[in-house]
Design an enzyme around this catalytic site. Structure first.
Site, PDB file in Angstrom:
ATOM      1  N   ASP A   1       0.813  -1.225   0.000  1.00 40.41           N
ATOM      2  CA  ASP A   1       0.000   0.000   0.000  1.00 40.41           C
ATOM      3  C   ASP A   1       0.843   1.270   0.000  1.00 40.41           C
ATOM      4  OD1 ASP A   1      -2.046  -1.885   0.366  1.00 40.41           O
ATOM      5  OD2 ASP A   1      -2.042  -1.606   2.536  1.00 40.41           O
TER       6      ASP A   1
ATOM      7  N   GLU B   1     -11.038   0.829  -3.957  1.00 44.96           N
ATOM      8  CA  GLU B   1     -10.284   1.253  -2.780  1.00 44.96           C
ATOM      9  C   GLU B   1      -9.104   2.105  -3.219  1.00 44.96           C
ATOM     10  OE1 GLU B   1      -9.077  -2.433  -0.980  1.00 44.96           O
ATOM     11  OE2 GLU B   1      -8.034  -3.127  -2.766  1.00 44.96           O
TER      12      GLU B   1
END
Length: 506
Positions: free
Chosen positions: A15, A192
């Site tokens: 991420d 997302e």
């Protein structure tokens, strides 16, 4: 031209979010990644050239900044966004199943960072419901937090509301409106990782969709306002490895930045599966980078992610010379210095009966950075029982343990446990945990790697067991983290005299 290494940051670093900062000495780049239930939380890497990266610190280094002590496995620090404005670093993140959606600030990215303020709903009652927050400012100074509307608690847990957005009063850390739904992609699951950018008077909203596994990808839309409405790019997904045999899979969750030569780059996560069918990813999700081109129609194009690993490395730690643990040491739901201390030329861990099956083991480790890796520790178990382990979580770990007259190799794979035990004739010995490339049929490996567990006692090395590495891969464990190799204590005091880890990606 900048040499783009891939992985950009090796090992469990998912991420990624990156920001460019202009300084008197030239531009610098800072990069943050997720840490889930591990502490210290949210590492910050810095580079002056986008080739060499240094871990300069963490955001969460004090109790209370992240409430991960009791989070479920894979909870904790999810998906930061790192930005810089008016001399201040801003980081927003979700402490999933912990404190909630948080905003941290620091004048120096190395720290110290603030304690973290909750980003509250409009009525101030609780944290905003969602994950993967982004923070952006328009030209009038309005603050936008855009996030993925996955609900993690209450009666609606698991419900996904798509990509949402609110204006926020950053002084009071409270939403100025109810969340609005904005563009949520092209129909892939789990929209997302939203990021908003203003480029040439247009606002671009980039997201991930398809799930963070093999269907992962990056999609984008644009509009004239940060609030939309957003027009979908015709070439989505911009980048994905789905339905390909590329050596880097699961590519997605990207963040855009201008690189050293003025070229645009996308940092994103991916995995490096190794088997005949590219099925098993030993190290979990890592950080990668790939070039970005802006087309004449104003849409960005992102190149496929190419594998370009760095040369092998060797890390050698003599605790006799150490005044403190370096930034690479991490622990599970606890800070390393709460579990161990530097004393009498050793790293001493204090066992209290907890094993690696416990959600909070007495375990201190470092990320496995290479597909082929060999770790050796010299350990003194005259006053306790402990050893050397590689861990994904409390249900998936492999270790070699010494103490109380026994030397044991152990593999824990879900509810299956196997042990190999021999008598131990010394209390000071070397423990070995090697990750080696498998010998495949006609050169085609059928698993990610093979874990070799052994020990050297009185100058004689003995191999105790071999364990198929696919049982400690992201696909098998379904964990958001990755392999962490470390030392642990089960009972008494276990003294670690030295640590050596070396590996490569051949």
């Amino acid at each position: 031209m900048t040499t783009l290494h891939n992985p950009l940051i090796n090992g469990f670093h998912p991420d990624p979010s990156v920001v460019r900062v202009e300084t008197a000495d030239g531009p610098e780049w800072y990069l943050a990644t997720s840490t889930f239930e591990y502490l210290p939380g949210i590492p910050i890497h810095r580079s002056h050239d986008f080739e060499t990266w240094e871990l300069i610190g963490h955001v969460a280094v004090r109790p209370g900044q992240l409430a991960v002590e009791d989070v479920a496995t894979a909870g904790g620090a999810w998906a930061p966004t790192l930005r810089h404005r008016d001399g201040l670093f801003h980081l927003v993140i979700t402490d999933a199943m912990g404190r909630g959606m948080l905003h941290f600030t620091a004048s120096d990215a190395a720290g110290p960072w603030s304690d973290g303020d909750l980003l509250l709903k409009q009525d101030g009652s609780a944290s905003l419901d969602g994950i993967d927050p982004d923070i952006a400012w328009d030209r009038d100074g309005n603050v936008y937090v855009t996030f993925s509307g996955l609900i993690l608690g209450g009666d609606d847990i698991g419900q996904h509301l798509g990509i949402q957005q609110v204006k926020v009063d950053l002084d009071r850390h409270i939403a100025l409106e109810a969340p609005r739904s904005v563009w949520s992609g092209t129909g892939g699951q789990f929209p997302e990782a939203p990021h908003l950018y203003e480029v040439d008077d247009r606002w671009y909203l980039m997201i991930a969709e398809g799930g963070t596994e093999r269907g992962h990808g990056v999609s984008i839309a644009r509009g004239t306002s940060p609030e939309g409405p957003f027009e979908t790019a015709p070439q989505n997904p911009l980048v994905s490895a789905r339905s390909t045999t590329r050596p880097v899979q699961n590519t997605g969750h990207g963040d855009l930045v201008v690189g050293p030569d003025g070229e645009w780059l996308c940092v994103l996560l991916g995995v490096r599966p190794r088997s005949m069918t590219r099925a098993f990813s030993a190290l979990g999700r890592e950080t990668f980078v790939t070039p970005v081109r802006w087309e004449e129609d104003g849409w960005p194009a992102i190149d496929p992610v190419l594998l370009n690993p760095r040369a092998g490395t060797r890390v050698e730690v003599s605790f006799a010379d150490a005044l403190h643990l370096d930034h690479e040491w991490i622990a599970v739901r606890a800070l390393p210095n709460s579990l161990a201390e530097l004393r009498d030329g050793a790293l001493v861990l204090h066992g209290d009966g907890r094993t690696l099956d416990d959600p909070r083991p007495v375990f201190v480790g470092r990320r496995q950075e290479h597909l082929t890796n060999a770790a050796t520790v010299r350990i003194d178990v005259s006053a306790g029982v402990g050893g050397l382990a590689v861990r994904y979580d409390e249900r998936f770990h492999v270790e070699v343990e010494a103490g109380d007259g026994a030397l044991t190799a152990r593999a824990v794979v879900g509810d299956l446990v196997q042990e190999w035990t021999v008598p131990l004739t010394s209390t000071t010995l070397d423990l070995h945990l090697d990750s080696r490339r498998p010998d495949g049929d006609r050169g085609l490996p059928r698993t990610s790697d093979v874990l070799h567990l052994g020990a050297t006692v009185d100058g004689e090395r003995t191999e105790l067991a071999q364990v198929d590495g696919r049982f400690l891969s992201s696909e098998t464990c379904e964990s958001f983290t990755g392999r962490v190799i470390g030392v642990y204590a089960r009972s008494g005091d276990v003294a670690v005299r030295s640590w050596v880890a070396e590996g490569d990606d051949e």
